[in-house]
Design a protein around this motif. Sequence first.
Motif, PDB file in Angstrom:
ATOM      1  N   ILE A 101      40.765  39.779  35.228  1.00 37.32           N
ATOM      2  CA  ILE A 101      40.790  40.369  36.562  1.00 37.32           C
ATOM      3  C   ILE A 101      39.376  40.349  37.111  1.00 37.32           C
ATOM      4  O   ILE A 101      38.448  40.797  36.452  1.00 37.32           O
ATOM      5  CB  ILE A 101      41.329  41.813  36.535  1.00 37.32           C
ATOM      6  CG1 ILE A 101      42.784  41.813  36.062  1.00 37.32           C
ATOM      7  CG2 ILE A 101      41.191  42.470  37.902  1.00 37.32           C
ATOM      8  CD1 ILE A 101      43.381  43.186  35.887  1.00 37.32           C
ATOM      9  N   ALA A 102      39.219  39.809  38.301  1.00 37.48           N
ATOM     10  CA  ALA A 102      37.914  39.808  38.970  1.00 37.48           C
ATOM     11  C   ALA A 102      37.750  41.171  39.635  1.00 37.48           C
ATOM     12  O   ALA A 102      38.140  41.373  40.784  1.00 37.48           O
ATOM     13  CB  ALA A 102      37.831  38.671  39.984  1.00 37.48           C
ATOM     14  N   TRP A 103      37.203  42.138  38.914  1.00 36.68           N
ATOM     15  CA  TRP A 103      37.117  43.512  39.391  1.00 36.68           C
ATOM     16  C   TRP A 103      36.300  43.634  40.663  1.00 36.68           C
ATOM     17  O   TRP A 103      36.549  44.522  41.471  1.00 36.68           O
ATOM     18  CB  TRP A 103      36.550  44.424  38.293  1.00 36.68           C
ATOM     19  CG  TRP A 103      37.522  44.597  37.178  1.00 36.68           C
ATOM     20  CD1 TRP A 103      37.434  44.027  35.939  1.00 36.68           C
ATOM     21  CD2 TRP A 103      38.742  45.333  37.191  1.00 36.68           C
ATOM     22  NE1 TRP A 103      38.526  44.382  35.183  1.00 36.68           N
ATOM     23  CE2 TRP A 103      39.342  45.183  35.925  1.00 36.68           C
ATOM     24  CE3 TRP A 103      39.380  46.103  38.149  1.00 36.68           C
ATOM     25  CZ2 TRP A 103      40.554  45.784  35.596  1.00 36.68           C
ATOM     26  CZ3 TRP A 103      40.587  46.704  37.813  1.00 36.68           C
ATOM     27  CH2 TRP A 103      41.162  46.545  36.556  1.00 36.68           C
TER      28      TRP A 103
END
Length: 142
Positions: free
Chosen positions: A3-5
């Motif tokens: 996940i690209a936070w």
Amino acid sequence: MQIAWNEFTPITSLAGGILIGLAAVMLMAGLGRIAGITGIVAGLFSPVRGDWAWRALFTLGMVAAPLIYRQFSTLPEITLDTDWLTLLIAGLLVGIGTRLGSGCTSGHGVCGLARMSPRSIVATVAFMSSGFLTVYVIRHLF
């Protein structure tokens, strides 16, 4: 899966969903109409007396919203990882599917599911399954 936070936007996503739902409810409560974007825009090209103004205003609002938003914040960057021919074919297939399904994701997926419409449930399952299958085939088999 990662996940690209730094790109995770729960607040703006929630706000967008609330605005879409609110617009759909207001259109249903105010005019008794379904907020199916395909049908709204199609009605602009085959106008019925007294039915054109609200369609034009709704469509204008969809076009104006990102322009207004841009005055206060930056719009997300759009990157296309495909060529124009693929986009053209995809657009035609979506258009054909919309006509065959008698509606689009906004009409069936947002408004129809909220009304528990059996036709919309079948349509939503069909277009979501088609989308999942298409991504799988394009990403894993080609």
